[in-house]
Design a protein around this motif. Structure first.
Motif, short mmCIF file in Angstrom:
data_model
loop_
_atom_site.label_atom_id
_atom_site.label_comp_id
_atom_site.label_asym_id
_atom_site.label_seq_id
_atom_site.Cartn_x
_atom_site.Cartn_y
_atom_site.Cartn_z
N ASP A 27 0.93 -1.13 0.08
CA ASP A 27 0.02 0.06 0.09
C ASP A 27 1.09 1.34 0.03
N SER A 28 0.69 2.12 -1.04
CA SER A 28 1.28 3.28 -0.94
C SER A 28 1.27 4.23 0.17
N GLY A 29 -0.24 4.20 0.53
CA GLY A 29 -0.47 5.27 1.60
C GLY A 29 -0.92 6.40 0.98
N VAL A 30 -0.90 6.47 -0.34
CA VAL A 30 -1.41 7.48 -1.25
C VAL A 30 -2.73 7.18 -1.87
N PRO A 31 -3.98 7.84 -1.93
CA PRO A 31 -5.08 7.54 -2.68
C PRO A 31 -4.71 7.10 -4.25
N LYS A 53 6.94 -13.29 -9.79
CA LYS A 53 8.14 -13.25 -9.13
C LYS A 53 9.19 -12.01 -9.66
N ASP A 54 9.37 -12.04 -10.90
CA ASP A 54 10.23 -10.91 -11.39
C ASP A 54 9.78 -9.69 -10.90
N LEU A 55 8.67 -9.32 -10.50
CA LEU A 55 8.30 -8.12 -10.27
C LEU A 55 8.66 -8.01 -8.83
N LEU A 56 8.54 -8.91 -7.93
CA LEU A 56 8.70 -8.76 -6.72
C LEU A 56 10.31 -8.89 -6.42
N ALA A 57 11.27 -9.36 -7.22
CA ALA A 57 12.65 -9.59 -7.37
C ALA A 57 13.09 -7.97 -7.48
N ALA A 58 12.28 -7.29 -8.43
CA ALA A 58 12.59 -5.99 -8.85
C ALA A 58 12.21 -5.06 -7.82
N GLY A 59 11.56 -5.30 -6.71
CA GLY A 59 11.45 -4.65 -5.67
C GLY A 59 10.25 -3.37 -5.96
N LEU A 60 9.51 -3.58 -7.04
CA LEU A 60 8.65 -2.39 -7.37
C LEU A 60 7.64 -2.06 -6.66
N ARG A 61 7.25 -1.07 -6.00
CA ARG A 61 6.55 -0.60 -5.15
C ARG A 61 5.24 0.59 -5.50
N PRO A 62 4.26 0.45 -5.15
CA PRO A 62 3.22 1.26 -5.72
C PRO A 62 3.46 2.85 -5.20
N GLY A 65 -2.27 4.39 -4.63
CA GLY A 65 -2.90 3.21 -4.45
C GLY A 65 -2.23 2.18 -3.74
N SER A 66 -2.87 0.79 -4.19
CA SER A 66 -2.09 -0.21 -3.64
C SER A 66 -1.87 -1.31 -4.79
N LEU A 67 -0.99 -2.40 -4.54
CA LEU A 67 -0.69 -3.32 -5.31
C LEU A 67 -0.87 -4.70 -4.78
N THR A 68 -1.58 -5.57 -5.25
CA THR A 68 -1.82 -7.24 -4.72
C THR A 68 -1.34 -8.02 -5.68
N LEU A 69 -0.36 -8.88 -5.22
CA LEU A 69 0.06 -9.96 -6.31
C LEU A 69 -0.28 -11.17 -5.67
N ALA A 70 -0.97 -12.34 -6.49
CA ALA A 70 -1.38 -13.59 -6.06
C ALA A 70 -1.14 -14.81 -6.78
N PHE A 71 -0.28 -15.37 -6.32
CA PHE A 71 0.20 -16.95 -6.97
C PHE A 71 -1.14 -17.76 -6.25
N CYS A 72 -1.90 -18.08 -7.25
CA CYS A 72 -3.39 -18.67 -6.69
C CYS A 72 -3.56 -19.87 -6.60
N ASN A 73 -3.36 -20.85 -7.38
CA ASN A 73 -3.56 -22.45 -7.32
C ASN A 73 -2.25 -22.75 -7.10
N LEU A 74 -1.80 -22.88 -5.81
CA LEU A 74 -0.27 -23.26 -5.47
C LEU A 74 -0.35 -24.83 -5.36
N GLU A 75 -1.34 -25.32 -4.74
CA GLU A 75 -1.29 -26.86 -4.61
C GLU A 75 -1.41 -27.35 -6.14
N ALA A 76 -2.04 -26.99 -7.15
CA ALA A 76 -2.22 -27.42 -8.54
C ALA A 76 -0.88 -27.16 -9.20
N PHE A 77 -0.21 -26.18 -8.81
CA PHE A 77 1.42 -25.79 -9.44
C PHE A 77 2.16 -26.89 -8.83
N ASP A 78 1.98 -27.20 -7.42
CA ASP A 78 3.13 -28.10 -6.76
C ASP A 78 2.96 -29.52 -7.60
#
Ligand SMILES: [Zn+2]
Length: 314
Positions: A27-31, A53-62, A65-78
């Protein structure tokens, strides 16, 4: 086409930072807009997981507003197995058909239980980009649904070249169409689904990153200068917007195509033969009919094997 996209190691990313496994929130803390980017709704669609994964590694922050990143079906991926990659699409049930309150409230499958964990994050998002890939090699496709605001957003993004206006699946609601995203009155809520190309094509990772970059900029959550270098790809020459009108559903296992269709072929004459099902010809219903995502890989009775589209008039 060979499956050459490596399987990402999500050992660190799967923890998340929210208490919901695999979900990261900044969350940027800015509307500003709440942008959510989701990957692995289908466990074998790796390009989106790479992009997050690449976006997290790059350290990008909003910035706003805010940014949510979701790795969804991890059980299937596994369960991903290169030799049988289609088998890890889901655990018990397609996670992209369970997005109704009725199904989310009924924890009948592992995939529904996981979707229910993700639900609060989807409900609080203003904009959603859902990253997918395809069974067969093909051009990237941006699937907007039928709401004009999403088609308008696709045009502002200027990529990819092909935009598909598609109604939902009759066997269940996709995340992209859930709650505010399916509500015609919620003009502020936009959701797009990108099919980045073949599951195993390394280029699909670049397409996913390009779309994430475009959504970050268009939403105002980040600026061009905030993006990792090389993420934005050149704009295509022009976009083609196609409206899906029909789905060809297999009545049985007795179905074959008349040509090795790869998708986006436009057949000039109504009545052109696409293939045969139970000995009967499957024909195009109108002139200038375009084929969208033909595939016999998942052939079984009731499965859609190709969608038919016309140039969008709206
Ligand atoms: Zn998918």
């Amino acid at each position: 086409m060979e499956f050459t996209l490596p399987v990402p190691d999500l050992g660190a990313e799967r923890a998340g930072n929210t208490g919901t496994p695999g979900v990261w929130h900044f969350d940027s803390g800015v509307p500003g807009r709440a942008l959510m980017v989701s990957a692995l709704v289908h466990g074998n669609e790796l390009c989106g997981a790479w992009a997050l994964k690449d976006l997290l590694a790059a350290g990008l922050r909003p910035r706003r507003g805010s940014l949510t990143l979701a790795f969804c079906n991890l059980e299937a991926f596994d369960r991903f197995n290169l030799a049988r990659h289609d088998a890890s699409r889901f655990v018990q049930e397609d996670m992209n058909r369970v997005w109704s309150a009725e199904r989310l409230d009924d924890p009948a499958t592992a995939d529904r239980r996981r979707a229910a964990e993700l639900r609060p994050w989807v409900e609080r998002a203003d904009w959603l980009l859902d990253l997918h890939s395809m069974h067969e090699p093909g051009e990237p496709l941006l699937l907007t649904g039928v709401l004009p605001r999403n088609i308008a957003l696709a045009r502002r993004l200027k990529a990819p070249q092909h935009v598909i206006v598609d109604a939902g699946h009759k066997d269940g609601v996709r995340m992209r169409d859930f709650a505010q995203f399916g509500d015609p009155a919620r003009e502020d809520a936009c959701a797009l689904l990108i099919e980045c190309g073949f599951h195993g094509d390394p280029a699909s990772r670049g397409v996913a990153r390009d779309m994430v970059a475009r959504m970050l900029i268009e939403s105002g959550v980040a600026g061009t200068a905030d993006l990792p270098p090389g993420w934005l790809l050149p704009d295509p020459a022009g976009q083609r917007v196609l409206e899906v009108t029909d789905a060809v559903v297999a009545p049985s296992m007795d179905l074959r195509f008349s040509e090795p269709w790869t998708g986006l072929e436009t057949l000039e004459q109504a009545g052109s033969i696409l293939g045969w099902a139970d000995g009967q010809p499957i024909v195009t219903p109108y002139d200038r009919c375009t084929l969208v995502m033909p595939s016999l890989r998942q052939l079984k009775p009731g499965v859609t094997v190709v969608r038919l589209a016309r140039d969008y008039a709206g």
